[in-house]
Design a protein around this motif. Structure first.
Motif, PDB file in Angstrom:
ATOM      1  N   GLY A 120      18.919  89.076  18.198  1.00  0.00           N
ATOM      2  CA  GLY A 120      17.909  89.179  19.260  1.00  0.00           C
ATOM      3  C   GLY A 120      17.859  87.869  20.028  1.00  0.00           C
ATOM      4  N   THR A 121      18.999  87.498  20.581  1.00  0.00           N
ATOM      5  CA  THR A 121      19.155  86.137  21.124  1.00  0.00           C
ATOM      6  C   THR A 121      18.363  85.896  22.409  1.00  0.00           C
ATOM      7  N   GLY A 122      18.061  86.929  23.179  1.00  0.00           N
ATOM      8  CA  GLY A 122      17.303  86.748  24.428  1.00  0.00           C
ATOM      9  C   GLY A 122      18.025  85.785  25.364  1.00  0.00           C
ATOM     10  N   SER A 123      17.348  84.712  25.762  1.00  0.00           N
ATOM     11  CA  SER A 123      17.967  83.694  26.637  1.00  0.00           C
ATOM     12  C   SER A 123      19.013  82.862  25.895  1.00  0.00           C
ATOM     13  N   GLY A 124      19.086  83.033  24.574  1.00  0.00           N
ATOM     14  CA  GLY A 124      20.020  82.231  23.770  1.00  0.00           C
ATOM     15  C   GLY A 124      19.403  80.917  23.316  1.00  0.00           C
ATOM     16  N   CYS A 125      18.090  80.754  23.544  1.00  0.00           N
ATOM     17  CA  CYS A 125      17.476  79.428  23.321  1.00  0.00           C
ATOM     18  C   CYS A 125      17.632  78.927  21.893  1.00  0.00           C
ATOM     19  N   ILE A 126      17.488  79.806  20.891  1.00  0.00           N
ATOM     20  CA  ILE A 126      17.549  79.335  19.496  1.00  0.00           C
ATOM     21  C   ILE A 126      18.989  78.950  19.143  1.00  0.00           C
ATOM     22  N   LEU A 127      19.904  79.886  19.377  1.00  0.00           N
ATOM     23  CA  LEU A 127      21.299  79.648  18.989  1.00  0.00           C
ATOM     24  C   LEU A 127      21.890  78.455  19.736  1.00  0.00           C
ATOM     25  N   LEU A 128      21.670  78.392  21.041  1.00  0.00           N
ATOM     26  CA  LEU A 128      22.301  77.325  21.833  1.00  0.00           C
ATOM     27  C   LEU A 128      21.705  75.959  21.480  1.00  0.00           C
TER      28      LEU A 128
END
Ligand SMILES: C[S@@+](CC[C@H](N)C(=O)[O-])C[C@H]1O[C@@H](n2cnc3c(N)ncnc32)[C@H](O)[C@@H]1O
Length: 286
Positions: free
Chosen positions: A124-132
């Motif tokens: 559930g990456t959305g904008s990718g904020c956590i992973l990036l």
């Protein structure tokens, strides 16, 4: 030049309009929107308070204010939100990254401190904020981002490029673990899934209810559906000693911890956010 043309008077007038409409962050929002129009950092406004604002900028500012007066979030108006001190593009396809979610990034870094992290999965990456943000810190790690929303994934891809992380991330559209290779193994699995119980959706503040994607918020009947699936399936995708860390909603930590225990995760813990809410749960595969 009349007094009404100065930056200060524009900001004051905007603050009054927003405050009268019930917007609690009236002055801050006015400053962010003005800085966006003038193409400068917000702090730079303080050096120009007595300067005249060009007519074109006044008109643009007025148009943005009108959008804010309908409760459209500032981040959707400017198209950007800072998270973990990094700039993220956001659109109505993505949840706006919240400061509370930085607790999740911080928890992963603390739990994995000194341990090798080669592969990170964000469900559930959305904008990718956590992973990036994690990849920005963990220089040797590769990332896998999953989201059910094609629109969100395309924003996350753009953010990977703008942060120069595109070579280290792969993206999959689909539901939770379904699009992944069944043999895949991760050192870290993170998720901030939708967790609002369906019956509470109508009571959300207008900014959220009217503008943010329902599919990013609605966690089903009791808000725990995504956690059940994630806790149940994560052990099969975690390398030995691998970490599962999730963000939870207010009052959900106990129920989600029971799911972690039932899944056989060990070394579990809860972390509070800056507001004192138990916000992040983690556990490891033995
Ligand atoms: C609460 S948002 C979190 C977004 C981002 N990770 C963040 O923290 O800002 C939840 C995300 O999960 C995605 N999502 C909802 N249902 C999903 C599913 N069944 N499988 C994968 N992703 C899903 C939504 O599209 C949304 O991007």
């Amino acid at each position: 030049m009349s007094v009404a043309d100065t930056l200060l008077s524009q900001l004051k007038a905007a603050e009054v309009r927003l405050a009268l409409a019930g917007i609690e962050t009236a002055r801050l929002d006015a400053e962010i929107l003005m800085a966006h129009v003038l193409g400068c950092p917000r702090m730079a406004l303080y050096g120009k308070l007595t300067a005249a604002v060009p007519q074109q900028a006044v008109s643009e500012f007025d148009a943005l204010l009108s959008r804010r007066l309908t409760c459209e979030p500032v981040a959707y108006i400017t198209g950007e939100q800072e998270f973990w001190s990094l700039p993220f593009k956001v659109t109505p396809d993505t949840l706006i990254p919240r400061p509370d979610t930085e607790t999740l990034v911080e928890t992963v870094l603390r739990q994995m401190d000194g341990l090798p992290v080669r592969r990170v999965l964000d469900l559930g990456t959305g904008s990718g904020c956590i992973l990036l943000s994690l990849l920005h810190e963990l220089r040797d790690a590769l990332g896998t981002a999953v989201d059910i929303s094609a629109g969100a994934l395309s924003v996350a891809k753009e953010n990977a490029v703008s942060l120069d992380l595109q070579e280290r991330v792969e993206f999959f559209q689909g539901s939770w673990f379904a699009p992944l290779d069944k043999q895949a193994q991760f050192d870290v699995i993170v998720s901030n899934p939708p967790y609002i119980p369906s019956k509470d959706m109508a009571g959300l503040m207008a900014d959220v209810r009217l503008y943010e994607p329902g599919s990013a918020l609605d966690g089903g009947e009791d808000g725990l559906g995504p956690y059940r699936l994630i806790a149940d399936q994560a052990p099969a995708f975690l390398a030995p000693g691998g970490l599962l860390a999730v963000e939870v909603g207010i009052h959900q930590a106990g129920d989600v911890m029971a799911l972690f225990d039932a899944a056989g995760l060990v070394g579990t813990g809860k972390v509070k956010d800056l507001g004192g809410v138990e916000r992040v749960l983690y556990g490891k595969k033995s």
